[in-house]
Design a protein around this motif. Sequence first.
Motif, PDB file in Angstrom:
ATOM      1  N   ARG A 195      -5.266   2.147  10.349  1.00 31.37           N
ATOM      2  CA  ARG A 195      -4.627   1.154  10.435  1.00 31.37           C
ATOM      3  C   ARG A 195      -4.619   0.738  11.875  1.00 31.37           C
ATOM      4  O   ARG A 195      -4.493  -0.920  13.039  1.00 31.37           O
ATOM      5  CB  ARG A 195      -3.177   1.012   9.817  1.00 31.37           C
ATOM      6  CG  ARG A 195      -3.279   0.354   8.800  1.00 31.37           C
ATOM      7  CD  ARG A 195      -2.312  -0.775   8.332  1.00 31.37           C
ATOM      8  NE  ARG A 195      -2.197  -1.619   7.249  1.00 31.37           N
ATOM      9  CZ  ARG A 195      -1.486  -1.734   6.672  1.00 31.37           C
ATOM     10  NH1 ARG A 195      -0.017  -1.618   6.657  1.00 31.37           N
ATOM     11  NH2 ARG A 195      -2.194  -2.774   5.200  1.00 31.37           N
ATOM     12  N   LEU A 211       1.559   9.189  -6.281  1.00 30.26           N
ATOM     13  CA  LEU A 211       2.514  10.653  -5.906  1.00 30.26           C
ATOM     14  C   LEU A 211       3.110  10.418  -7.208  1.00 30.26           C
ATOM     15  O   LEU A 211       3.119  12.185  -8.199  1.00 30.26           O
ATOM     16  CB  LEU A 211       3.492  10.606  -4.882  1.00 30.26           C
ATOM     17  CG  LEU A 211       4.063  12.410  -4.630  1.00 30.26           C
ATOM     18  CD1 LEU A 211       3.286  13.238  -4.162  1.00 30.26           C
ATOM     19  CD2 LEU A 211       4.820  11.968  -2.840  1.00 30.26           C
ATOM     20  N   HIS A 244      -1.290  12.868  -0.866  1.00 32.99           N
ATOM     21  CA  HIS A 244      -0.879  11.811  -0.381  1.00 32.99           C
ATOM     22  C   HIS A 244      -0.459  11.934   0.947  1.00 32.99           C
ATOM     23  O   HIS A 244       0.035  10.644   1.608  1.00 32.99           O
ATOM     24  CB  HIS A 244       0.448  11.913  -1.461  1.00 32.99           C
ATOM     25  CG  HIS A 244      -0.594  10.868  -2.860  1.00 32.99           C
ATOM     26  ND1 HIS A 244      -0.557  11.755  -3.662  1.00 32.99           N
ATOM     27  CD2 HIS A 244      -0.237  10.052  -3.112  1.00 32.99           C
ATOM     28  CE1 HIS A 244      -1.019  11.238  -5.044  1.00 32.99           C
ATOM     29  NE2 HIS A 244      -0.887   9.638  -4.748  1.00 32.99           N
ATOM     30  N   LEU A 277      -3.599  11.209   3.066  1.00 38.47           N
ATOM     31  CA  LEU A 277      -4.192  10.301   2.600  1.00 38.47           C
ATOM     32  C   LEU A 277      -3.140   8.971   3.429  1.00 38.47           C
ATOM     33  O   LEU A 277      -3.732   8.012   4.489  1.00 38.47           O
ATOM     34  CB  LEU A 277      -3.941   8.959   0.623  1.00 38.47           C
ATOM     35  CG  LEU A 277      -4.337   8.109   1.058  1.00 38.47           C
ATOM     36  CD1 LEU A 277      -5.873   8.543   0.804  1.00 38.47           C
ATOM     37  CD2 LEU A 277      -4.503   7.907  -0.886  1.00 38.47           C
ATOM     38  N   PHE A 278      -1.615   9.253   3.208  1.00 36.11           N
ATOM     39  CA  PHE A 278      -0.822   7.964   3.853  1.00 36.11           C
ATOM     40  C   PHE A 278      -1.668   8.320   5.517  1.00 36.11           C
ATOM     41  O   PHE A 278      -1.748   7.173   6.151  1.00 36.11           O
ATOM     42  CB  PHE A 278       0.508   8.660   4.020  1.00 36.11           C
ATOM     43  CG  PHE A 278       1.415   7.870   4.596  1.00 36.11           C
ATOM     44  CD1 PHE A 278       2.417   6.802   4.694  1.00 36.11           C
ATOM     45  CD2 PHE A 278       1.807   8.032   6.051  1.00 36.11           C
ATOM     46  CE1 PHE A 278       2.334   6.280   5.255  1.00 36.11           C
ATOM     47  CE2 PHE A 278       2.770   8.400   7.060  1.00 36.11           C
ATOM     48  CZ  PHE A 278       3.421   7.305   6.709  1.00 36.11           C
ATOM     49  N   PHE A 338      -4.643   6.947   6.609  1.00 31.88           N
ATOM     50  CA  PHE A 338      -4.227   5.666   6.705  1.00 31.88           C
ATOM     51  C   PHE A 338      -3.568   4.357   8.375  1.00 31.88           C
ATOM     52  O   PHE A 338      -3.800   3.837   8.398  1.00 31.88           O
ATOM     53  CB  PHE A 338      -3.471   5.096   5.309  1.00 31.88           C
ATOM     54  CG  PHE A 338      -3.348   3.093   4.802  1.00 31.88           C
ATOM     55  CD1 PHE A 338      -5.305   3.087   4.180  1.00 31.88           C
ATOM     56  CD2 PHE A 338      -2.872   2.199   5.024  1.00 31.88           C
ATOM     57  CE1 PHE A 338      -5.287   1.627   4.149  1.00 31.88           C
ATOM     58  CE2 PHE A 338      -3.053   1.171   4.941  1.00 31.88           C
ATOM     59  CZ  PHE A 338      -4.382   1.004   4.076  1.00 31.88           C
ATOM     60  N   VAL A 339      -2.710   5.162   7.784  1.00 29.95           N
ATOM     61  CA  VAL A 339      -1.813   5.274   8.850  1.00 29.95           C
ATOM     62  C   VAL A 339      -2.773   4.873  10.333  1.00 29.95           C
ATOM     63  O   VAL A 339      -3.051   4.154  11.369  1.00 29.95           O
ATOM     64  CB  VAL A 339      -1.084   5.374   9.440  1.00 29.95           C
ATOM     65  CG1 VAL A 339       0.577   6.294  10.828  1.00 29.95           C
ATOM     66  CG2 VAL A 339       0.342   5.861   8.789  1.00 29.95           C
ATOM     67  N   LEU A 399       0.662  -1.141   0.570  1.00 31.65           N
ATOM     68  CA  LEU A 399      -0.096  -0.234  -0.004  1.00 31.65           C
ATOM     69  C   LEU A 399       1.021   1.079   0.057  1.00 31.65           C
ATOM     70  O   LEU A 399       0.407   2.122  -0.226  1.00 31.65           O
ATOM     71  CB  LEU A 399      -1.159  -0.250   1.628  1.00 31.65           C
ATOM     72  CG  LEU A 399      -2.363   0.737   1.218  1.00 31.65           C
ATOM     73  CD1 LEU A 399      -3.274   0.536   0.955  1.00 31.65           C
ATOM     74  CD2 LEU A 399      -1.733   2.278   2.036  1.00 31.65           C
ATOM     75  N   TYR A 400       2.336   1.347   0.791  1.00 33.90           N
ATOM     76  CA  TYR A 400       3.121   2.721   0.977  1.00 33.90           C
ATOM     77  C   TYR A 400       3.595   2.532  -0.265  1.00 33.90           C
ATOM     78  O   TYR A 400       3.870   4.156  -0.835  1.00 33.90           O
ATOM     79  CB  TYR A 400       3.458   1.987   1.813  1.00 33.90           C
ATOM     80  CG  TYR A 400       2.743   2.191   3.199  1.00 33.90           C
ATOM     81  CD1 TYR A 400       2.164   3.220   4.038  1.00 33.90           C
ATOM     82  CD2 TYR A 400       3.038   1.232   3.706  1.00 33.90           C
ATOM     83  CE1 TYR A 400       1.817   3.445   4.491  1.00 33.90           C
ATOM     84  CE2 TYR A 400       2.638   0.904   5.291  1.00 33.90           C
ATOM     85  CZ  TYR A 400       1.319   1.959   5.992  1.00 33.90           C
ATOM     86  OH  TYR A 400       0.977   1.086   6.643  1.00 33.90           O
ATOM     87  N   LEU A 408       1.295   4.170  -2.819  1.00 36.85           N
ATOM     88  CA  LEU A 408       0.985   5.823  -2.351  1.00 36.85           C
ATOM     89  C   LEU A 408       2.396   6.365  -3.471  1.00 36.85           C
ATOM     90  O   LEU A 408       1.803   7.605  -3.522  1.00 36.85           O
ATOM     91  CB  LEU A 408       0.831   6.148  -0.997  1.00 36.85           C
ATOM     92  CG  LEU A 408      -0.639   6.061  -0.169  1.00 36.85           C
ATOM     93  CD1 LEU A 408      -0.009   5.912   1.391  1.00 36.85           C
ATOM     94  CD2 LEU A 408      -1.234   7.180  -0.972  1.00 36.85           C
TER      95      LEU A 408
END
Lengths: 80, 258
Positions: free
Chosen positions: B248, A39, B237, B240-241, B244-245, A31-32, A35
């Motif tokens: 989780r 980007l 982004h 979004l990161f 999501f973190v 997933l990372y 991402l």
Amino acid sequence: MMEPLFLLCWTGLFFAGLFLIRRKIASGVRLYLLLMLNLIFLAGVFYFYPAIKRDASIKRGSLPSARETISICCFPAVGD
Amino acid sequence: MSTLNASFIIEITKRDFAERFAGSVLGSLWAIIWPVVNLFIYIVIFGKIMGARLPGTSEINAYGIYLAAGLIPWTAFSSTISRCASAFIDKKHIITKVNTSLPSLMIHINLSESITYFISMLVFFVILAFQGHEFHRELMLLPFLYYLQQLLAMSLGLFAAVLNVFIRDVREITGVILQLWFWFTPIVYVFDILPGVVRRLMAYNPACIIIQSYQRIFVFDDYPPFHALIQLTVITHVLLFFSFVLFRHLEKDIRDFL
């Protein structure tokens, strides 16, 4: 003609990247990586598109001078 | 965490679309009738009957096109955020019965909104073609703009959805923020009428960058503000990161809480 070609190739590269990540990368980091790929894909479209556009518009008119050619190749235009 | 399942996402998207028009005689045709009616209001009522004019352009329908170019993406953007914000609560019956990945609920909302957006855009293009509007190369950038806008909507929606499980007021707060956000974005009015201070503040409004890009492409046949779009891509982004973190980190609690 340059702009649609660029968008097609860039999107193709993005999908190839997606396919590789989906197939080869373990799900923990997938997933990372997705991402990161996203980007790079979107930022790349908005960064390179105006540079290609400017390059193409000059090619349609008169030939660019040596100075213009260097500035196009080394410092692609970004911004509005 | 269970993995994303494409067939599950497609199935709930289909069901979502079918449920929306369930029991009606015209069924899925309503998905086309609504955008036609909306675009009729924007272009004919505002442009022709009320005679609203867009400063700096001589075209009669310019204001109608300006409205439609802003409202179609805004509707997709705001609906995605508000539906995502309550997705975990609304789909509680699925989450508690089927072992599904929670982000797939966000993706199905995005997909469902994309279908509505696509139909609206298609109708918009047909109307523009009938009016003899010239189509320019800049239109090629629309899918990328839409992708960015929906990623931003999904990141904000995921953040709100996580919070909404623990604090139910988040759903209402999201509605209020979206309403304020709509009027703080130049969709029905022109950017130039704003006072200087507000104009400077607009640089921090991501929706303004997106909507202005659409308006530039459709109305002014111009390029979107690329520099601002690159910045927005990075911000989206990062958001979004972090969303999501956070998701989780709290996923187990969300499932327990539901």
